[in-house]
Design an enzyme around this catalytic site. Structure first.
Site, PDB file in Angstrom:
ATOM      1  N   LEU A 140      -1.835   1.405  11.274  1.00 28.13           N
ATOM      2  CA  LEU A 140      -0.993   1.099   9.954  1.00 28.13           C
ATOM      3  C   LEU A 140      -1.906   1.200   8.769  1.00 28.13           C
ATOM      4  O   LEU A 140      -3.067   0.454   9.026  1.00 28.13           O
ATOM      5  CB  LEU A 140      -0.017  -0.128   9.914  1.00 28.13           C
ATOM      6  CG  LEU A 140       1.215  -0.447  11.065  1.00 28.13           C
ATOM      7  CD1 LEU A 140       1.570  -1.941  10.648  1.00 28.13           C
ATOM      8  CD2 LEU A 140       2.047   0.706  10.609  1.00 28.13           C
ATOM      9  N   ASP A 141      -1.494   1.659   7.579  1.00 27.60           N
ATOM     10  CA  ASP A 141      -2.295   1.565   6.579  1.00 27.60           C
ATOM     11  C   ASP A 141      -2.619   0.189   6.134  1.00 27.60           C
ATOM     12  O   ASP A 141      -1.883  -0.701   6.274  1.00 27.60           O
ATOM     13  CB  ASP A 141      -1.871   2.351   5.287  1.00 27.60           C
ATOM     14  CG  ASP A 141      -1.513   3.946   5.603  1.00 27.60           C
ATOM     15  OD1 ASP A 141      -2.278   4.282   6.060  1.00 27.60           O
ATOM     16  OD2 ASP A 141      -0.911   4.578   4.742  1.00 27.60           O
ATOM     17  N   LYS A 142      -3.670  -0.057   5.560  1.00 25.53           N
ATOM     18  CA  LYS A 142      -3.969  -1.506   5.212  1.00 25.53           C
ATOM     19  C   LYS A 142      -3.083  -2.016   4.168  1.00 25.53           C
ATOM     20  O   LYS A 142      -2.787  -3.079   4.402  1.00 25.53           O
ATOM     21  CB  LYS A 142      -5.483  -1.452   4.020  1.00 25.53           C
ATOM     22  CG  LYS A 142      -6.001  -2.831   3.785  1.00 25.53           C
ATOM     23  CD  LYS A 142      -7.088  -2.631   3.033  1.00 25.53           C
ATOM     24  CE  LYS A 142      -7.544  -3.835   2.516  1.00 25.53           C
ATOM     25  NZ  LYS A 142      -8.920  -3.865   1.486  1.00 25.53           N
TER      26      LYS A 142
END
Length: 309
Positions: free
Chosen positions: A131-133
Site C-alpha cells: 500500500l502507498d505510505k
C-alpha cells in the site's frame, strides 16, 4: 566471498529480496548493481534479480561494503499494528496512513521491519502486497512461504477483490463506472517515482482498469467505492485525477491549493483520503473465501462529518 545455502525460510524468494535482507545496511541500488554485473551467482551461474530461489540453492555473494556506522539507518522500533485477522498462515493488519509498508527510498523502516522486531520468534514474515505510505487500510502479511506464494498467485491472477474508499473533489458522474486507461511509470528529474495516464498503444505503458461506484455525495466532494482489477503503482490516484476528480489530500496528484486549505481548516485534515477498506480472497490453506473489512479511520469519519451534503 560469502556462500549461503537457501533454507525453507528463503525458498521461493526472489534473488533481489533475498540479498536485500541478507545484506542489511547495503543500499538497494548497490544490491541491484552487483546482480546486474553478474558477480552474484546461484549454483555457479549468473542470475537475474527476479530469479526464484529453490531449497538447497547455493548463492555466492561477492564482498560488499556495508554503510559506515555513523550512516546507519534509524534503529527499527518494535511495533504491532491493529490486527483484522490472524492465524498460523497469515496476518491482516489495518495500516495507518503515513507509515510505509517497508524501508527504502529514503524511509528507514516500515510495517514489515517493525513487525519483525516486535515478533523475534517469527521464522517468516513477508508482505503479500503493498500500500502507498499515504494510504491506510488492509495489508496482508504471510507467515509461511506457502501462504505467500498462494496469495501472490491469487493477486497475479486477479482472483482477489480489493475495494478502497476514496473521497474525491467535485461531483463524480454516476455514469462513469469503468476507467480503462494505460499507465506509465517514470522517474522525475529529482529521481522521484511518478505515474501518468497515457494514450493506448504507448510502448512502455501497462493496461490499468479501475471500477468506480458512488457511495455518497457531498456539496463539494464525492465518496467513492473503488475496486481495482489491476494493481499498478498509484493506479487509483492517477486514474481519479486523470478524470478531473483528484483524491482529497493527495500530495502527489491532487489539488495542492485545496489540500493546503483542508490542512488549515477547522477539521485540520492533513492526510490523503484513500483507505483500503475491503479485501476478499481464498485462504491459502483451507480454500475458504475470506472477506475482511477495516472501518474508515477516525480522522476520515470526523472529516466527513464536517461536510455539507
Amino acid at each position: 566471498m560469502l556462500r549461503v545455502t537457501v533454507d525453507e525460510g528463503a525458498e521461493g524468494q526472489r534473488l533481489d529480496n533475498f540479498l536485500i535482507r541478507l545484506l542489511k545496511g547495503v543500499p538497494k541500488t548497490h544490491v541491484y548493481r552487483v546482480i546486474r554485473s553478474g558477480e552474484v551467482r546461484v549454483n555457479k551461474g549468473r542470475a537475474a534479480a527476479d530469479t526464484r530461489l529453490a531449497l538447497g540453492d547455493e548463492v555466492r555473494v561477492p564482498p560488499v561494503r556495508v554503510a559506515e556506522r555513523g550512516a546507519e539507518s534509524t534503529p527499527v522500533p518494535a511495533r504491532e499494528f491493529p490486527p483484522v485477522y490472524e492465524d498460523e498462515h497469515l496476518l491482516a493488519v489495518d495500516k495507518p496512513a503515513g507509515v510505509a509498508v517497508h524501508g527504502g527510498s529514503g524511509v528507514s523502516f516500515g510495517v514489515i521491519e517493525q513487525l519483525r522486531r516486535a515478533r523475534p520468534q517469527a521464522k517468516f514474515l513477508e508482505l503479500v502486497h503493498r500500500l502507498d505510505k499515504e494510504t491506510s487500510g488492509l495489508l496482508l502479511i504471510a507467515k509461511k512461504r506457502s501462504a505467500l506464494t498462494a496469495l501472490q498467485d491469487q493477486l497475479r491472477e486477479r482472483e482477489t477483490g480489493k475495494t478502497y474508499a476514496a473521497l474525491v473533489v467535485g461531483a463524480w458522474p454516476a455514469s462513469r463506472k469503468v476507467i480503462d486507461v494505460p499507465l506509465h511509470k517514470f522517474l522525475t528529474d529529482e529521481g522521484e517515482r511518478r505515474v501518468r495516464a497515457v494514450e493506448p498503444g504507448h510502448e512502455q505503458a501497462k493496461r490499468s482498469i479501475t471500477l468506480v461506484k458512488v457511495a455518497r455525495r457531498y456539496a463539494e466532494f464525492t465518496l467513492l467505492d473503488v475496486t481495482i482489477k489491476t494493481g499498478r503503482t498509484h493506479q487509483i490516484r492517477v486514474h481519479l485525477a486523470h478524470e478531473g476528480h483528484p483524491i482529497a489530500g493527495d500530495a502527489k496528484y491532487g489539488d495542492f491549493a485545496l489540500n493546503r486549505q483542508l490542512a488549515r481548516g477547522a477539521s485540520k485534515f492533513e492526510r490523503m483520503f484513500l483507505h483500503a477498506r475491503r479485501l476478499r480472497f481464498r485462504h491459502p490453506a483451507s480454500g475458504e473465501i475470506l472477506e475482511l473489512e477495516a472501518p474508515l479511520p477516525a480522522e476520515c469519519e470526523a472529516f466527513l462529518a464536517t461536510l455539507v451534503t
